[in-house]
Write a protein that holds these residues in place. Structure first.
Motif, PDB file in Angstrom:
ATOM      1  N   GLU A 129       0.793  -1.226   0.000  1.00 34.54           N
ATOM      2  CA  GLU A 129       0.000   0.000   0.000  1.00 34.54           C
ATOM      3  C   GLU A 129       0.830   1.284   0.000  1.00 34.54           C
ATOM      4  N   HIS A 130       2.142   1.168  -0.193  1.00 33.23           N
ATOM      5  CA  HIS A 130       3.008   2.347  -0.208  1.00 33.23           C
ATOM      6  C   HIS A 130       4.131   2.131  -1.218  1.00 33.23           C
ATOM      7  N   ASP A 131       4.807   3.212  -1.595  1.00 29.90           N
ATOM      8  CA  ASP A 131       5.963   3.088  -2.476  1.00 29.90           C
ATOM      9  C   ASP A 131       6.976   2.172  -1.796  1.00 29.90           C
ATOM     10  N   ALA A 132       7.548   1.236  -2.560  1.00 28.47           N
ATOM     11  CA  ALA A 132       8.441   0.263  -1.936  1.00 28.47           C
ATOM     12  C   ALA A 132       9.451  -0.287  -2.929  1.00 28.47           C
ATOM     13  N   ARG A 133      10.548  -0.786  -2.372  1.00 27.21           N
ATOM     14  CA  ARG A 133      11.531  -1.561  -3.135  1.00 27.21           C
ATOM     15  C   ARG A 133      11.194  -3.022  -2.865  1.00 27.21           C
ATOM     16  N   ILE A 134      11.046  -3.802  -3.922  1.00 24.01           N
ATOM     17  CA  ILE A 134      10.684  -5.201  -3.717  1.00 24.01           C
ATOM     18  C   ILE A 134      11.650  -6.129  -4.431  1.00 24.01           C
ATOM     19  N   ASP A 135      11.648  -7.370  -3.985  1.00 24.17           N
ATOM     20  CA  ASP A 135      12.381  -8.450  -4.626  1.00 24.17           C
ATOM     21  C   ASP A 135      11.525  -9.695  -4.439  1.00 24.17           C
ATOM     22  N   ILE A 136      11.198 -10.351  -5.519  1.00 21.71           N
ATOM     23  CA  ILE A 136      10.373 -11.559  -5.438  1.00 21.71           C
ATOM     24  C   ILE A 136      11.295 -12.735  -5.145  1.00 21.71           C
ATOM     25  N   VAL A 137      11.036 -13.421  -4.037  1.00 20.24           N
ATOM     26  CA  VAL A 137      11.867 -14.531  -3.587  1.00 20.24           C
ATOM     27  C   VAL A 137      11.248 -15.839  -4.096  1.00 20.24           C
ATOM     28  N   THR A 138      12.063 -16.623  -4.816  1.00 22.20           N
ATOM     29  CA  THR A 138      11.585 -17.891  -5.377  1.00 22.20           C
ATOM     30  C   THR A 138      12.084 -19.070  -4.558  1.00 22.20           C
ATOM     31  N   ARG A 139      11.548 -20.224  -4.835  1.00 20.41           N
ATOM     32  CA  ARG A 139      11.934 -21.436  -4.109  1.00 20.41           C
ATOM     33  C   ARG A 139      13.358 -21.886  -4.443  1.00 20.41           C
ATOM     34  N   ASP A 140      13.970 -21.286  -5.459  1.00 22.46           N
ATOM     35  CA  ASP A 140      15.336 -21.635  -5.856  1.00 22.46           C
ATOM     36  C   ASP A 140      16.388 -20.907  -5.021  1.00 22.46           C
ATOM     37  N   ARG A 141      15.987 -19.902  -4.273  1.00 21.52           N
ATOM     38  CA  ARG A 141      16.927 -19.107  -3.485  1.00 21.52           C
ATOM     39  C   ARG A 141      16.960 -19.595  -2.044  1.00 21.52           C
ATOM     40  N   PRO A 142      18.089 -19.408  -1.353  1.00 19.42           N
ATOM     41  CA  PRO A 142      18.191 -19.868   0.041  1.00 19.42           C
ATOM     42  C   PRO A 142      17.077 -19.318   0.940  1.00 19.42           C
ATOM     43  N   GLU A 143      16.702 -18.039   0.756  1.00 19.50           N
ATOM     44  CA  GLU A 143      15.636 -17.462   1.584  1.00 19.50           C
ATOM     45  C   GLU A 143      14.308 -18.164   1.325  1.00 19.50           C
ATOM     46  N   GLY A 144      14.057 -18.524   0.074  1.00 18.26           N
ATOM     47  CA  GLY A 144      12.821 -19.215  -0.288  1.00 18.26           C
ATOM     48  C   GLY A 144      12.765 -20.615   0.304  1.00 18.26           C
ATOM     49  N   VAL A 145      13.896 -21.315   0.267  1.00 22.11           N
ATOM     50  CA  VAL A 145      13.969 -22.665   0.848  1.00 22.11           C
ATOM     51  C   VAL A 145      13.712 -22.593   2.348  1.00 22.11           C
ATOM     52  N   GLU A 146      14.287 -21.584   3.004  1.00 16.39           N
ATOM     53  CA  GLU A 146      14.088 -21.438   4.448  1.00 16.39           C
ATOM     54  C   GLU A 146      12.613 -21.193   4.786  1.00 16.39           C
ATOM     55  N   VAL A 147      11.949 -20.361   3.998  1.00 16.45           N
ATOM     56  CA  VAL A 147      10.518 -20.093   4.230  1.00 16.45           C
ATOM     57  C   VAL A 147       9.705 -21.379   4.035  1.00 16.45           C
ATOM     58  N   LEU A 148       9.998 -22.138   2.986  1.00  8.02           N
ATOM     59  CA  LEU A 148       9.272 -23.388   2.742  1.00  8.02           C
ATOM     60  C   LEU A 148       9.478 -24.380   3.885  1.00  8.02           C
ATOM     61  N   ARG A 149      10.706 -24.492   4.367  1.00 11.59           N
ATOM     62  CA  ARG A 149      10.976 -25.412   5.486  1.00 11.59           C
ATOM     63  C   ARG A 149      10.248 -24.968   6.748  1.00 11.59           C
ATOM     64  N   HIS A 150      10.247 -23.676   7.001  1.00  9.92           N
ATOM     65  CA  HIS A 150       9.564 -23.148   8.188  1.00  9.92           C
ATOM     66  C   HIS A 150       8.060 -23.442   8.113  1.00  9.92           C
ATOM     67  N   ASP A 151       7.465 -23.174   6.947  1.00 12.25           N
ATOM     68  CA  ASP A 151       6.037 -23.448   6.776  1.00 12.25           C
ATOM     69  C   ASP A 151       5.725 -24.927   6.900  1.00 12.25           C
ATOM     70  N   ALA A 152       6.607 -25.778   6.335  1.00 12.68           N
ATOM     71  CA  ALA A 152       6.402 -27.229   6.429  1.00 12.68           C
ATOM     72  C   ALA A 152       6.468 -27.699   7.880  1.00 12.68           C
ATOM     73  N   ALA A 153       7.332 -27.070   8.671  1.00  8.37           N
ATOM     74  CA  ALA A 153       7.433 -27.431  10.092  1.00  8.37           C
ATOM     75  C   ALA A 153       6.120 -27.112  10.811  1.00  8.37           C
ATOM     76  N   HIS A 154       5.500 -25.986  10.461  1.00  8.04           N
ATOM     77  CA  HIS A 154       4.209 -25.625  11.079  1.00  8.04           C
ATOM     78  C   HIS A 154       3.118 -26.619  10.663  1.00  8.04           C
ATOM     79  N   VAL A 155       3.109 -27.019   9.410  1.00  5.86           N
ATOM     80  CA  VAL A 155       2.119 -27.997   8.938  1.00  5.86           C
ATOM     81  C   VAL A 155       2.313 -29.324   9.667  1.00  5.86           C
TER      82      VAL A 155
END
Length: 84
Positions: free
Chosen positions: A53-79
């Motif tokens: 909702e505001h001017d921003a700098r963004i970067d789309i994180v994909t599952r191929d990047r280390p940050e994306g893998v970490e998010v997927l693992r974290h979410d899988a742990a919650h599931v």
């Protein structure tokens, strides 16, 4: 109300409504949208469906990047925890 979104390469795009990370990824490429996990908005990881909702700098994180893998693992742990 115009929202300026700046990409990692310095390119800026304007949106007339608050876009979501998923919308932005789909505008770039359907393949990118499929691989996207989260969007980095001004240094914070946001859900792809959260409106920007505001001017921003963004970067789309994909599952191929280390940050994306970490998010997927974290979410899988919650599931897994919910399943147990």
């Amino acid at each position: 109300m115009s929202i300026a979104i700046t990409f990692p390469d310095g390119r800026t795009e304007s949106y007339e409504h608050p876009p979501t990370g998923l919308e932005i990824a789909q505008n770039i490429s359907p393949g990118l949208a499929k691989k996207a996990v989260v969007v980095d908005v001004d240094g914070e990881l946001w859900d792809l469906n959260r409106p920007i909702e505001h001017d921003a700098r963004i970067d789309i994180v994909t599952r191929d990047r280390p940050e994306g893998v970490e998010v997927l693992r974290h979410d899988a742990a919650h599931v897994l925890a919910q399943a147990v």
